[in-house]
Enzyme design. Structure first.
Site, PDB file in Angstrom:
ATOM      1  N   ALA A 121       0.551  -1.212  -0.199  1.00  0.00           N
ATOM      2  CA  ALA A 121       0.024   0.142  -0.123  1.00  0.00           C
ATOM      3  C   ALA A 121       0.883   1.138  -0.083  1.00  0.00           C
ATOM      4  O   ALA A 121       2.179   1.242   0.415  1.00  0.00           O
ATOM      5  CB  ALA A 121      -0.724   0.228   1.775  1.00  0.00           C
ATOM      6  N   GLN A 122       0.326   2.429  -0.227  1.00  0.00           N
ATOM      7  CA  GLN A 122       1.005   3.609   0.457  1.00  0.00           C
ATOM      8  C   GLN A 122       0.488   4.834   0.934  1.00  0.00           C
ATOM      9  O   GLN A 122      -0.736   3.934   1.134  1.00  0.00           O
ATOM     10  CB  GLN A 122       1.088   4.196  -1.538  1.00  0.00           C
ATOM     11  CG  GLN A 122      -0.225   4.947  -2.413  1.00  0.00           C
ATOM     12  CD  GLN A 122       0.494   5.371  -3.653  1.00  0.00           C
ATOM     13  OE1 GLN A 122       1.655   4.897  -4.056  1.00  0.00           O
ATOM     14  NE2 GLN A 122      -0.143   6.119  -4.005  1.00  0.00           N
ATOM     15  N   ASP A 272       7.413  -5.910  12.684  1.00  0.00           N
ATOM     16  CA  ASP A 272       7.347  -4.937  11.754  1.00  0.00           C
ATOM     17  C   ASP A 272       8.586  -3.861  12.338  1.00  0.00           C
ATOM     18  O   ASP A 272       7.931  -2.702  11.679  1.00  0.00           O
ATOM     19  CB  ASP A 272       7.067  -4.949  10.141  1.00  0.00           C
ATOM     20  CG  ASP A 272       7.197  -5.148   9.074  1.00  0.00           C
ATOM     21  OD1 ASP A 272       8.457  -4.561   8.991  1.00  0.00           O
ATOM     22  OD2 ASP A 272       6.460  -4.204   8.533  1.00  0.00           O
TER      23      ASP A 272
END
Length: 523
Positions: A121-122, A272
């Site tokens: 995604a962005q 993450d």
């Protein structure tokens, strides 16, 4: 035909960067790359050329130093910052389709130029009606179709490798690809990521350790996630942190405290935590986390394994380490503990006698996994996520404060967790957690006892030597009495006696369990 053409495209890109020489060199241990770019660089460029799914696969491999050489893992880590964005107009169209309204109705402003772009995604800047500054995370268009296509090809390659190359079977390549597909498809769901962010925010609310942006559920769908926009300093910008007047040693300690708190108190951790996903608030010395697509958790047995191993390593008790692996079932029972202990000692003894400031727990886990692999240890996905997170946390902490001692921060939390696990309160809570199931099963116990007695009556008489007279009846009486007391304890449990302040159900149930144990052991 499309799959064949895609496979030919992949093969063409691989040959352009001569990955055949990379594989041959790793296989034989010889250097066939003289005069070419380093092998790790060629691997990264190949994945970049093949597209976002292969970029994501490279990112996953970068966190697996137990599977790929160190130089390749380090180079693949660069992939997280080198993903080209997709057009802002496409992002606008996805947002409008997902929310079911024109973007001007949903937002006062929406910036089509992304703030950041990743393989899944962005992120775009925006402002909600009312003025709240937010970021809008938009899933790449048609990505699920691309994932299923390319993962299908990876699955074919994995099956061939598992069938034709015995040396890679221990890696279970088909299972690794299946796990990779699950992670990718989970990351596509922004509702799932929003739920993870909300959970993490709730767990750290008011602690002053970690801030998590608020999720705006009214504007969040499966393809779009809207969060408060944060204002922080990137955690790896040490000069900016120093200029802002932060105590870098304190920041390092708080980072480690966040890690151990997530793993041992909450059993839910951000898996993450690379530098691009962690910031430090400009107003106070606490961290801000973003990107909650990959979260991890450990079972109680995994937690005990990790804590027990850390304590055993620091005490030089390698027999305990070996026995923990065998007892957990991760190393087969036919493995001789003495051989495993000797292998662990040879690998870890040079590490544990270094000063603690030079001691890396993450590298210790990597070496442990590599050693255990020789003894048929199965890959544990949850521990791999933990190892990856620990690598990031330890690296960031020592980047902030090179003399940082991770053990000094983590030991009190680990010791408190182990005390809590051994307490009467913890035992009572575990029983309380099972109480609904026991209550559900309790009405069936008399019938089960009746069926057991019927089967015992129908059995042919035992051959000599027969047990002493009355012993069989005594065993049945103990079993029936024990079952009855367990049922009674389940019904009473949770109702404390006002005078004694005890749990009578716990006591009655305990007596019942003793009776059942006596019936089982009686000869």
């Amino acid at each position: 035909m499309r799959r064949i053409l895609r496979l030919l495209r992949i093969a063409g890109v691989a040959m352009r960067y001569r990955l055949d020489l990379v594989v041959l060199g790793i296989w034989t241990g010889k250097d066939y790359d003289a005069g070419r770019a380093p092998r790790a660089v060629r691997v990264r460029r190949t994945l970049e050329t093949l597209g976002p799914i292969f970029v994501k696969f490279g990112q996953a491999l970068s966190a697996r130093p137990d599977l790929v050489p160190d130089d390749v893992a380090a180079e693949l880590a660069l992939l997280r910052d080198h993903v080209p964005p997709f057009p802002g107009a496409a992002a606008r169209a996805i947002v409008e389709r997902s929310l079911g309204s024109p973007i001007e109705e949903a937002f006062e402003e929406f910036g089509e130029t992304p703030l950041a772009s990743a393989s899944i995604a962005q992120v775009h800047p925006a402002r909600l009606p009312g003025g709240a500054q937010v970021v809008v995370k938009v899933v790449r268009p048609a990505l699920e179709k691309v994932i299923r296509r390319d993962v299908g090809l990876l699955r074919v390659v994995a099956r061939l490798a598992e069938r034709l190359v015995p040396a890679v079977r221990w890696l279970h390549p088909v299972a690794v690809v299946a796990e990779f597909e699950k992670i990718l498809l989970d990351e596509l769901d922004m509702l799932r990521e929003g739920a993870a962010a909300s959970t993490l925010r709730r767990q750290f609310l008011g602690t002053g350790l970690l801030e998590v942006p608020v999720v705006h559920w009214s504007h969040t769908t499966r393809d779009v996630l809207v969060l408060d926009r944060i204002d922080g300093i990137p955690v790896d910008d040490v000069e900016a942190l120093r200029e802002a007047g932060f105590d870098l040693e304190q920041l390092a300690e708080r980072g480690a405290e966040i890690f151990f708190t997530q793993v041992f108190r909450h059993n839910f951790f951000h898996a993450d935590l690379h530098p691009g996903n962690i910031f430090v608030s400009r107003s106070s010395p606490h961290y801000i986390a973003v990107d909650f697509g990959i979260m991890g958790s450990l079972g109680t047995e995994d937690q005990r394994y990790l804590a027990g191993n850390l304590f055993a390593f620091l005490q030089g008790d390698y027999r305990e380490v070996a026995e923990l692996h065998v007892a957990s079932g991760w190393v087969p029972s036919h493995v001789r503990a003495e051989e495993f202990e000797s292998a662990i000692r040879a690998v870890c003894e040079p590490i544990v006698h270094r000063p603690l400031k030079d001691f890396s727990f993450a590298q210790l886990l990597v070496r442990l996994f590599r050693t255990a692999r020789r003894f048929e240890m199965e890959v544990q996905p949850q521990l791999v996520l933990l190892q990856k997170t620990l690598l990031h946390i330890e690296g960031l902490a020592r980047q902030l404060y090179p003399d940082f001692d991770l053990w000094a921060t983590g030991r009190p939390i680990l010791e408190q967790w182990m005390r809590d696990q051994a307490s009467v309160r913890a035992a009572a809570e575990r029983v309380r957690g099972r109480l609904p199931r026991w209550m559900h099963l309790a009405p069936e116990l008399p019938e089960l006892v009746h069926e057991y007695l019927k089967r015992q009556t129908a059995l042919p008489p035992p051959k000599p030597p027969s047990p002493p007279a009355g012993e069989g009846n005594g065993r049945v009486v103990l079993a029936v009495a024990g079952a009855g007391l367990v049922v009674a304890g389940a019904l009473l449990f949770g109702r404390p006696a006002e005078a004694l302040g005890l749990y009578p159900g716990f006591a009655v149930g305990g007596v019942g369990l003793v009776c059942l144990l006596g019936a089982a052991l009686r000869r």
